[in-house]
Design a protein around this motif. Structure first.
Motif, PDB file in Angstrom:
ATOM      1  N   TYR A 228       1.035  -1.158   0.123  1.00  0.00           N
ATOM      2  CA  TYR A 228      -0.117   0.056  -0.072  1.00  0.00           C
ATOM      3  C   TYR A 228       0.932   1.325  -0.193  1.00  0.00           C
TER       4      TYR A 228
ATOM      5  N   TYR B 206       8.114   3.605   8.298  1.00  0.00           N
ATOM      6  CA  TYR B 206       8.344   2.205   8.739  1.00  0.00           C
ATOM      7  C   TYR B 206       8.340   1.212   7.645  1.00  0.00           C
ATOM      8  N   HIS B 207       7.582   1.604   6.493  1.00  0.00           N
ATOM      9  CA  HIS B 207       7.659   0.551   5.275  1.00  0.00           C
ATOM     10  C   HIS B 207       8.785   0.453   4.404  1.00  0.00           C
TER      11      HIS B 207
HETATM   12  S1  SF4 Z   1       3.350  -0.213   6.527  1.00  0.00           S
HETATM   13 FE1  SF4 Z   1       2.728   1.948   6.630  1.00  0.00          FE
HETATM   14  S2  SF4 Z   1       1.948   2.424   4.679  1.00  0.00           S
HETATM   15 FE2  SF4 Z   1       2.017   0.212   4.674  1.00  0.00          FE
HETATM   16  S3  SF4 Z   1      -0.053  -0.193   5.481  1.00  0.00           S
HETATM   17 FE3  SF4 Z   1       1.307  -0.097   7.231  1.00  0.00          FE
HETATM   18  S4  SF4 Z   1       1.069   2.065   7.758  1.00  0.00           S
HETATM   19 FE4  SF4 Z   1       0.405   2.148   5.912  1.00  0.00          FE
END
Ligand code: SF4
Length: 231
Positions: free
Chosen positions: A25, A33-34
């Motif tokens: 996403y 943090y992704h």
């Molecule tokens: S990792 Fe970050 S960008 Fe991905 S769904 Fe979770 S909060 Fe959203």
């Protein structure tokens, strides 16, 4: 980065921060943090197996997070999670998933049918405008019961512009009505443009925290490393 921790308050459990191929996403405005990801599945598996080797099973309960959704972990890592949990007598496994994966959760529960699976949703707030217009969370649904249908637990994000003591209390009350447990995260400064709002955080500490700090069903992370993982 620390990838193994023990949560010794409220619902006691071990926690591992594994690495996946990356959040599919990636649009949440508050999230950096992704960035903890790699397209090299073999290396991810090696790292994840090493982290999982630290799990002892002492609480029969393991939370698995991976800076994204469980569906972004490689199949060898999923196999290793199962193997370690069987070997260590772990009965409950918590996984996280974005709302867009909701239709795959039933299949995951089948795959892990030897365990009690607790699926955690990154919801952040029930306030649709804050969640979708400001945080860009990608949950195109307003009805709390529909949002919660496939999930057991939820993460909330407090301490951002537009929130108030009243809205945070409402989020917690709705969260406890619709999920078994919730986790409140206080916004910490990171590399995104979403900044913690000091006044909102002060309101949280004064009017919300004292109400729920001892509630078994509410985990509260004032700092995002309070579970002992991350950096
Ligand atoms: S990792 Fe970050 S960008 Fe991905 S769904 Fe979770 S909060 Fe959203």
């Amino acid at each position: 980065m620390e990838r193994y921790g023990r949560i010794e308050t409220k619902r006691k459990r071990e926690i591992v921060l594994l690495r996946g191929r990356g959040c599919a996403y990636r649009k949440c405005a508050f999230c950096d943090y992704h960035l903890d990801c790699s397209s090299d599945e073999k290396q991810n598996y090696r790292l994840n197996a090493d982290v999982l080797s630290r799990v002892t099973g002492e609480f029969s309960d393991l939370e698995v997070i991976n800076s994204g959704s469980v569906f972004e972990l490689d199949s060898s890592t999923l196999f290793e999670i199962k193997r370690v949990c069987r070997e260590k007598g772990i009965r409950t496994i918590h996984f996280e998933a974005h709302y867009m994966y909701k239709n795959r959760i039933r299949e995951l529960r089948r795959e892990f049918c030897d365990f009690e699976l607790k699926m955690k949703l990154g919801l952040e707030t029930f306030d649709y405008d804050i969640r979708e217009d400001y945080l860009k969370k990608g949950i195109p649904e307003r009805n709390p019961a529909v949002i919660a249908k496939d999930f057991d637990e939820a993460n909330f994000l407090f301490g951002i512009k537009g929130q108030s003591a009243q809205s945070m209390l409402r989020d917690i009350e709705l969260g406890l009505d619709n999920f078994e447990r919730i986790c409140v995260n206080i916004m910490c400064e990171n590399s995104t443009s979403i900044m913690p709002d000091k006044e909102v955080i002060a309101e949280f500490m004064q009017s919300v925290y004292p109400e729920y700090k001892d509630d078994f069903r509410v985990d509260i992370l004032i700092n995002n490393t309070d579970f002992g993982v991350g950096d």
